[in-house]
Design an enzyme around this catalytic site. Structure first.
Site: not given
Ligand code: NAP
Length: 248
Positions: A158-159, A188, A13, A155, A64
């Protein structure tokens, strides 16, 4: 802690969708644990958004993908807050490459964080939730679990795994009044998608009937709904948030 306080844990977060989920779930009588692993200053900024909305927020650093760290963190939550009402499994990473070039470690790391990481948190959280006989677990899947995407075999796998995990856990935990649901966001606007080439972005946009990319807030609003009393009778579901990109 007041008897009517809701205790929430959002993984990953520090920014993006996780941060928006914290903001959407924040409010008076809410204690929110803001998880992150590397960017603790940014996680502290997420806490400030939550406190501005009347919540009590705290950074809870752990990876995690490391079961012992997850267990210790959830134990600390229970010790300090006495309960856990909402878990949002949001932490995720991408390590994209075509299958022929994909390194084993990039396959393993993406599965370890995006799928096993959610399992680790779900397993740790379900124990106190089972004792409480209540709880909400929300997993963040993706549209690519349903439509695939070249360069994202790790990816997408996993999803898609998260969808199966959601349904199995929903069936296992329903008798304790714990609901388990997923959301599947489309494209997003976050750091995760910021570096895509302009040509790829234009091609994606052309396929989205609502003619825009999603925002973290579009996703967070649905997560907040799934965590609310209004969603008490929904479990094992996946809600698609993709502007019509796919209509599953
Ligand atoms: P993001 O901006 O890259 O943020 C990812 C977050 O996950 C960061 O806070 C990161 O922390 C944290 N993280 C990564 N590895 C971790 C670990 N091992 N333990 C704890 N925290 C960890 O990604 P986002 O786009 O907001 O995506 C959030 C979720 O939505 C993800 O699961 C992603 O796959 C999913 N999603 C995103 C999209 C999209 O289009 N953006 C679409 C579908 C699904 P650090 O600050 O430490 O790196």
């Amino acid at each position: 802690m007041a008897d009517n306080e809701r205790v929430v844990l959002v993984t990953g977060a520090s920014r993006g969708i996780g941060r928006a989920c914290v903001a959407a779930l924040a409010g008076p009588q809410t204690k929110i644990y803001v998880n992150d692993v590397a960017n603790l200053d940014q996680a502290a900024q997420t806490c400030e958004l939550a406190t501005a909305k009347g919540a009590d927020a705290e950074v809870l650093p752990f990876d995690v993908a490391v079961p012992s760290a997850v267990n210790a963190a959830v134990e600390a939550v229970i010790k300090s807050s006495g309960r856990l009402d909402v878990l949002v499994n949001n932490a995720g990473i991408a390590r994209d490459n075509l299958i022929a070039r994909l390194k084993d470690e990039d396959w393993d790391q993406v599965l370890a964080v995006n799928l096993k990481g959610a399992f680790n948190c779900l397993k740790a959280a379900c124990r106190p939730m089972m004792k409480q006989r209540s709880g909400r677990i929300i997993n963040i899947s993706s549209v690519v679990a349903y439509m695939g995407n070249p360069g994202q075999s790790n990816y997408a796998a996993a999803k898609a795994g998260l969808v199966g995990l959601t349904k199995a856990a929903a069936r296992e935990l329903a008798s304790r009044q714990i609901t388990v649901n997923a959301v599947a966001p489309g494209f997003i606007e976050t750091e995760m998608t910021a570096n895509l080439p302009e040509k790829v972005r234009a091609e994606m946009l052309a396929q989205i009937p609502l003619a825009r990319f999603g925002t973290p807030e579009d996703v967070a609003a649905v997560v907040a709904f799934l965590a609310s009393p209004a969603a008490a009778y929904i479990t094992g579901e996946v809600i698609h948030i993709n502007g019509g990109l796919i209509m599953a």
